[in-house]
Design an enzyme around this catalytic site. Structure first.
Site, PDB file in Angstrom:
ATOM      1  N   ASP A 155       0.252 -21.419  16.736  1.00  0.00           N
ATOM      2  CA  ASP A 155       1.394 -20.705  16.176  1.00  0.00           C
ATOM      3  C   ASP A 155       2.542 -21.641  15.819  1.00  0.00           C
ATOM      4  OD1 ASP A 155       2.918 -18.388  15.447  1.00  0.00           O
ATOM      5  OD2 ASP A 155       3.984 -18.538  17.345  1.00  0.00           O
ATOM      6  N   HIS A 199       8.506 -22.389   6.592  1.00  0.00           N
ATOM      7  CA  HIS A 199       9.925 -22.095   6.404  1.00  0.00           C
ATOM      8  C   HIS A 199      10.833 -23.115   7.091  1.00  0.00           C
ATOM      9  CE1 HIS A 199       9.441 -19.964  10.319  1.00  0.00           C
ATOM     10  NE2 HIS A 199      10.702 -20.287  10.487  1.00  0.00           N
ATOM     11  N   LYS A 241      15.009 -25.356   6.085  1.00  0.00           N
ATOM     12  CA  LYS A 241      16.219 -25.446   6.908  1.00  0.00           C
ATOM     13  C   LYS A 241      17.051 -26.660   6.497  1.00  0.00           C
ATOM     14  CE  LYS A 241      14.268 -23.034  10.901  1.00  0.00           C
ATOM     15  NZ  LYS A 241      15.230 -21.917  10.920  1.00  0.00           N
ATOM     16  N   ARG A 287       0.822  -1.219   0.000  1.00  0.00           N
ATOM     17  CA  ARG A 287       0.000   0.000   0.000  1.00  0.00           C
ATOM     18  C   ARG A 287       0.853   1.265   0.000  1.00  0.00           C
ATOM     19  NH1 ARG A 287      -4.764  -0.522   4.376  1.00  0.00           N
ATOM     20  NH2 ARG A 287      -5.282   1.461   3.377  1.00  0.00           N
ATOM     21  N   LYS A 307       2.141 -18.457   5.987  1.00  0.00           N
ATOM     22  CA  LYS A 307       1.247 -18.717   7.112  1.00  0.00           C
ATOM     23  C   LYS A 307       0.943 -17.420   7.865  1.00  0.00           C
ATOM     24  CE  LYS A 307       3.993 -19.490  11.208  1.00  0.00           C
ATOM     25  NZ  LYS A 307       3.608 -19.716  12.533  1.00  0.00           N
ATOM     26  N   GLU A 338      11.644 -20.909  22.525  1.00  0.00           N
ATOM     27  CA  GLU A 338      11.952 -19.520  22.176  1.00  0.00           C
ATOM     28  C   GLU A 338      12.258 -18.751  23.452  1.00  0.00           C
ATOM     29  OE1 GLU A 338       9.416 -17.962  18.619  1.00  0.00           O
ATOM     30  OE2 GLU A 338       8.058 -18.988  19.982  1.00  0.00           O
ATOM     31  N   HIS A 346       4.846 -26.003  12.129  1.00  0.00           N
ATOM     32  CA  HIS A 346       6.242 -26.422  12.207  1.00  0.00           C
ATOM     33  C   HIS A 346       6.420 -27.792  12.866  1.00  0.00           C
ATOM     34  CE1 HIS A 346       6.868 -22.437  10.888  1.00  0.00           C
ATOM     35  NE2 HIS A 346       6.892 -21.846  12.054  1.00  0.00           N
ATOM     36  N   ASP A 373      -3.452  -1.353  -3.245  1.00  0.00           N
ATOM     37  CA  ASP A 373      -4.327  -1.728  -2.129  1.00  0.00           C
ATOM     38  C   ASP A 373      -5.093  -2.954  -2.599  1.00  0.00           C
ATOM     39  OD1 ASP A 373      -6.300  -2.119  -0.254  1.00  0.00           O
ATOM     40  OD2 ASP A 373      -6.866  -0.001  -0.105  1.00  0.00           O
ATOM     41  N   VAL A 374      -4.793  -4.113  -2.022  1.00  0.00           N
ATOM     42  CA  VAL A 374      -5.341  -5.362  -2.552  1.00  0.00           C
ATOM     43  C   VAL A 374      -6.848  -5.461  -2.403  1.00  0.00           C
ATOM     44  CG1 VAL A 374      -3.185  -6.598  -2.138  1.00  0.00           C
ATOM     45  CG2 VAL A 374      -4.983  -6.645  -0.383  1.00  0.00           C
TER      46      VAL A 374
END
Length: 476
Positions: free
Chosen positions: A228, A171, A175, A46, A141, A209, A233, A87-88
């Site tokens: 999440d 992702h 790796k 945008r 995602k 994390e 993952h 602007d989609v």
């Protein structure tokens, strides 16, 4: 799909993912000559930017997030970039984007936008000839918040793109060590004959994390650790560990075997899950507030989850898979631990034999670590003295001269070349959501609330008990 794209469109090109991962990855690939010279990259968002503005934006991102020795010649890379304000949610701008792409181009599209914008984006692309047989699309995602919303997104994308032109990204699959897990299992005869319930006692998958919300409060409050991390993952890692040998490394063969594992997951019982939410403590060498303090209000969102999963098939019957993930853990780590069974009979009187253990480190250090029993050097008169010894393969040491890549490099290159093996198919995503939704339903029916744990710890004590009641200790 085997044709190579000559145009790459980045939606959300001024966002955080683009700055940290996408633009640096593309620059690194170009610097190594892995992107063909004719590939054009069009950014869109945008923000009202000119081509030169976007190139300067890209320069700053690359200089911030990509080591200097990997940048190649920026004077050659940056002219590949152009920009289209869009602007989609409105029709204006798509015609200009289509005009910038031109006729007869092979187009790869990367959507790094909110899932709520996928449907209007797809409609805009389709209305202006950017969703034809020469186009493919990559989806970042999260792909929904439950099975129903995921199906709605998939239906919207499928209305314009066939499955062989849809690339759903995780992702973690980019790796090196995750890909090396496939090589470890299927390129070495010593492991596969032992890779079953007869020889493996249990498997652990940990994703820890040290960070807290980090500006993601709105997203995380509606997602939580289960959606999440586990839904995508961790279940992808589980599927790679547990799948049957595919007939080839082709996308269809690999993904067929992964989806069989995901469909074989037994529903989680009420006593097979633990949730937690961190409180204030010391993490990553500093004093940090609790989740509710960071959020600014009370919340029942879980920042930690531990699960005991089972795969109901012949290979894995009776083998528990322990999964845990959380924020504000003592260290940042992603690893898979395969615990082998004891030898059926010991011929060494008095020797305390330890079970062989294979540890596959994914981040922050990529390594493969195998614990074996060996004789201690020396002459003994009353029996052989044994000790556990490690065999380590640290990726940078094993492959001297190879650079540490951003996971998105592999995935962006595969998107450009139309290779789907390291992307996720629709039936995989929906099998994952089906299992996750059942867990959340159980939590709701049981009134299960997150237990508190101190920041800098490995989660609530109930997570330790989840494993220890089976005689298992978490690998730390």
């Amino acid at each position: 799909m085997t044709t190579t794209a000559d145009t790459l469109i980045l939606f959300g090109a001024t966002g955080d993912l683009s700055q940290r991962m996408l633009l640096p990855s593309l620059c690194a690939l170009a610097g190594e000559g892995l992107l063909h010279e004719e590939l054009r990259i069009i950014g869109t968002a945008r923000s009202d930017l000119s081509d030169e503005d976007f190139r300067e934006f890209a320069r700053k991102a690359i200089e911030t997030y990509l080591p200097e020795q990997r940048r190649g010649d920026l004077a050659t890379f940056l002219p590949r970039l152009s920009y289209q304000t869009l602007d989609v949610t409105t029709p204006e701008g798509y015609a200009e984007l289509a005009g910038k792409v031109g006729e007869g181009r092979e187009v790869a599209i990367f959507l790094s936008t909110a899932p709520s914008l996928f449907k209007p984006t797809i409609e805009g692309l389709a209305a202006h000839g950017l969703a034809d047989a020469n186009s493919r699309i990559c989806l970042e995602k999260p792909l929904g918040t439950d099975l129903a919303s995921s199906c709605a997104i998939n239906d919207a994308v499928a209305s314009a793109f066939s499955e062989d032109r849809i690339f759903r990204i995780d992702h973690y699959l980019g790796k090196e060590t995750v890909q090396n897990l496939i090589a470890l299992r299927f390129a070495n005869i010593m492991f596969e004959p032992l890779w079953n319930a007869q020889h493996i006692e249990h498997v652990q998958i940990t994703v820890g994390e040290t960070v807290g919300l980090e500006g993601r409060a709105d997203f995380y409050e509606h997602a939580g650790a289960l959606r999440d991390m586990v839904q995508n993952h961790m279940l992808q890692l589980l599927a790679l560990v547990a799948m049957e040998p595919p007939g080839s490394f082709e996308a269809g063969a690999v993904r067929d075997e992964k989806v069989k594992v995901l469909r074989a997951l037994r529903p989680i019982a009420a006593d097979e899950s633990v949730t937690g939410q961190y409180r204030g403590g010391a993490a990553d060498g500093k004093i940090v507030p609790g989740y509710d303090e960071e959020l600014g209000r009370d919340s029942d969102t879980e920042t930690f989850v531990a699960l005991k999963a089972h795969i109901d098939n012949w290979r894995w019957q009776g083998v528990p898979f322990y999964l845990r993930t959380g924020k504000r853990m003592p260290e940042r780590v992603t690893e898979i631990v395969v615990q082998f069974r004891c030898v059926p009979h010991s011929i060494f009187p008095g020797a305390k034999l330890k079970q062989n253990r294979l540890v596959i480190g994914i981040q922050p250090t990529e390594n493969i670590h195998l614990r074996l029993m060996a004789k201690v050097p020396g002459i003994e008169q009353e029996g052989m003295v044994l000790r556990e010894v490690p065999l380590d393969i640290t990726m940078p040491d094993a492959f001297t001269g190879k650079v540490k890549r951003i996971a998105y490099e592999r995935l962006l290159l595969d998107l450009v070349h139309g290779a789907q093996t390291l992307f996720v198919r629709r039936d995989e995503v929906e099998a994952q959501w089906r299992w996750i939704d059942a867990i959340r339903k159980t939590w709701a029916e049981e009134g299960q609330k997150p237990k508190t744990y101190s920041a800098g710890s490995w989660g609530p004590s109930a997570a330790i008990a989840l494993a220890e009641r089976d005689g298992v200790s978490w690998h730390e």
